[in-house]
Design a protein around this motif. Structure first.
Motif, short mmCIF file in Angstrom:
data_model
loop_
_atom_site.label_atom_id
_atom_site.label_comp_id
_atom_site.label_asym_id
_atom_site.label_seq_id
_atom_site.Cartn_x
_atom_site.Cartn_y
_atom_site.Cartn_z
N PHE A 108 0.88 -1.17 0.00
CA PHE A 108 0.00 0.00 0.00
C PHE A 108 0.92 1.21 0.00
CE2 PHE A 108 -2.39 3.34 2.15
CZ PHE A 108 -3.61 3.29 1.49
N ILE A 109 0.87 2.00 -1.08
CA ILE A 109 1.85 3.07 -1.30
C ILE A 109 1.18 4.44 -1.23
CG2 ILE A 109 3.38 4.11 -3.03
CD1 ILE A 109 4.01 1.29 -4.01
N VAL A 110 1.83 5.36 -0.52
CA VAL A 110 1.36 6.75 -0.44
C VAL A 110 2.48 7.66 -0.93
CG1 VAL A 110 0.54 8.60 1.05
CG2 VAL A 110 -0.14 6.23 1.52
N LYS A 111 2.13 8.54 -1.87
CA LYS A 111 3.09 9.49 -2.41
C LYS A 111 2.50 10.90 -2.33
CE LYS A 111 6.52 11.17 -4.97
NZ LYS A 111 7.91 11.29 -4.47
N PHE A 112 3.22 11.81 -1.66
CA PHE A 112 2.80 13.20 -1.56
C PHE A 112 3.47 14.01 -2.67
CE2 PHE A 112 2.43 11.65 2.84
CZ PHE A 112 1.11 11.96 3.10
N PHE A 113 2.68 14.79 -3.38
CA PHE A 113 3.19 15.64 -4.45
C PHE A 113 2.90 17.11 -4.12
CE2 PHE A 113 2.29 11.61 -6.51
CZ PHE A 113 3.36 11.42 -7.37
N ASP A 114 3.76 17.99 -4.64
CA ASP A 114 3.45 19.42 -4.58
C ASP A 114 2.53 19.81 -5.73
OD1 ASP A 114 5.08 19.86 -2.34
OD2 ASP A 114 6.87 19.99 -3.60
N TYR A 115 2.77 19.18 -6.88
CA TYR A 115 1.96 19.46 -8.07
C TYR A 115 1.99 18.22 -8.95
CZ TYR A 115 0.50 21.55 -12.51
OH TYR A 115 -0.14 21.83 -13.68
N VAL A 116 0.84 17.87 -9.52
CA VAL A 116 0.75 16.66 -10.35
C VAL A 116 0.25 17.05 -11.74
CG1 VAL A 116 -0.31 14.40 -10.67
CG2 VAL A 116 0.28 15.18 -8.37
N SER A 117 1.08 16.76 -12.73
CA SER A 117 0.69 16.94 -14.13
C SER A 117 0.51 15.57 -14.76
CB SER A 117 1.76 17.72 -14.89
OG SER A 117 2.97 16.96 -14.95
N VAL A 118 0.02 15.54 -15.98
CA VAL A 118 -0.15 14.27 -16.68
C VAL A 118 1.20 13.59 -16.86
CG1 VAL A 118 -0.89 13.18 -18.83
CG2 VAL A 118 -2.22 15.08 -17.87
N GLN A 119 2.22 14.37 -17.22
CA GLN A 119 3.56 13.82 -17.41
C GLN A 119 4.11 13.26 -16.10
OE1 GLN A 119 6.37 16.61 -19.00
NE2 GLN A 119 8.00 15.09 -19.25
N THR A 120 3.89 13.97 -15.00
CA THR A 120 4.33 13.48 -13.69
C THR A 120 3.69 12.14 -13.37
OG1 THR A 120 4.58 15.75 -12.89
CG2 THR A 120 4.45 14.01 -11.24
N LEU A 121 2.40 12.05 -13.64
CA LEU A 121 1.65 10.82 -13.35
C LEU A 121 2.15 9.67 -14.22
CD1 LEU A 121 -0.59 10.44 -11.28
CD2 LEU A 121 -2.25 10.66 -13.13
N GLU A 122 2.39 9.94 -15.49
CA GLU A 122 2.87 8.89 -16.40
C GLU A 122 4.24 8.37 -15.98
OE1 GLU A 122 2.74 10.85 -20.15
OE2 GLU A 122 0.64 10.31 -20.55
N GLN A 123 5.14 9.28 -15.60
CA GLN A 123 6.48 8.88 -15.18
C GLN A 123 6.44 8.09 -13.88
OE1 GLN A 123 9.62 9.58 -16.89
NE2 GLN A 123 9.98 7.85 -15.52
#
Length: 278
Positions: free
Chosen positions: A203-218
């Protein structure tokens, strides 16, 4: 689990799915053992039959006056079973071998049917579980204020209200309030904030400052290439790309073609709100 110790509907459903999975595996093992046992027994009976026949004579084919082929037992001596008895025994063995093939065919059909129905039942139960998770998500994340000392405590405490896999790690003990988890782990090129190991995977949790489509794909590409067993991924951010907040979100998530479930969650000072529930 409720305050009075009674399991929640989601927990009961999860247990039912596990029991079905165990029943499915046990049934398949029993069918396989039955097939092997039947084949071994009949094959051995055929082998010993021929061994016994060879001690007293042999079965040969002869043609009668009309040209028809008949089976005849040619004994080594006169002190032997009657010829007709031997022929009857041989015919019985032939029918037994034919029956062996028929039974194996029926058991094979049973094997395939159990496999098909087992997968169908599990798929149906998983669909029900996903509906319960979606409802639980909306109730707990949209209407409740997170409790905890930091971001990790808050998201894990909230997640325990949704996922029975996390609740089971607490063992139903009221004095144990924290899940066993690891922080600052690396998967590929990604730094993961929180990982909780469950019986169904991480079960994975990742905190982001900002999420773009490219960020999500990578991010998802690195997780997929890791080869790890992943149960669910929570992406938590205060800001998401406009594309991810538009009607394109569904097609974007489908295009990722994930082998695991992933949810997108807004975080603000008041708590959480759902952007995407897988």
């Amino acid at each position: 689990m409720s305050d009075n110790g009674e399991k929640s509907l989601a927990e009961k459903l999860d247990i039912a799915i596990e029991n079905l999975s165990v029943w499915h595996r046990v049934t398949l093992v029993m069918v396989i053992i039955g097939l092997l046992s039947l084949s071994v027994v009949i094959s051995l009976s055929q082998y010993y039959f021929h061994q016994e026949i060879s001690k007293h004579g042999q079965i040969i084919e002869i043609k009668d006056e009309s040209g028809n082929v008949e089976l005849v037992f040619d004994p080594n001596s006169d002190d032997i079973f009657s010829t007709q008895s031997i022929l009857n025994l041989y015919t019985t063995q032939v029918w037994l071998m034919a029956s062996n093939g028929l039974v194996i065919g029926l058991l094979s059909f049973l094997f395939l049917w159990i496999t098909y129905r087992g997968h169908a039942y599990r798929k149906e139960l998983r669909a029900i579980e996903n509906q319960l998770i979606r409802q639980s998500y909306l109730v707990n994340f949209e209407t409740s204020i997170p409790e905890g000392n930091d971001r990790i405590d808050k998201i894990l405490n909230h997640s325990c209200l949704v996922f029975p896999e996390l609740q089971s790690l607490l063992g139903g003990k009221t004095d144990r309030k924290k899940l066993p988890y690891r922080v600052d782990q690396t998967i590929g090129r990604q730094k993961i904030d929180v990982i909780v190991s469950t019986k169904r995977g991480d079960f994975i949790v990742k905190f982001f400052d900002y999420v773009s489509v490219q960020t999500l794909e990578q991010f998802t590409d690195d997780l997929a290439k890791s080869g790890k067993a992943i149960f669910r991924v929570l992406c938590i951010s205060k800001n998401y790309d406009e594309q991810l907040q538009s009607s394109q979100l569904s097609s974007i998530m489908q295009r990722l073609n994930l082998d695991f479930d992933m949810d997108l969650i807004f975080e603000d000072e008041q708590g959480y709100s759902m952007l995407w529930i897988n």
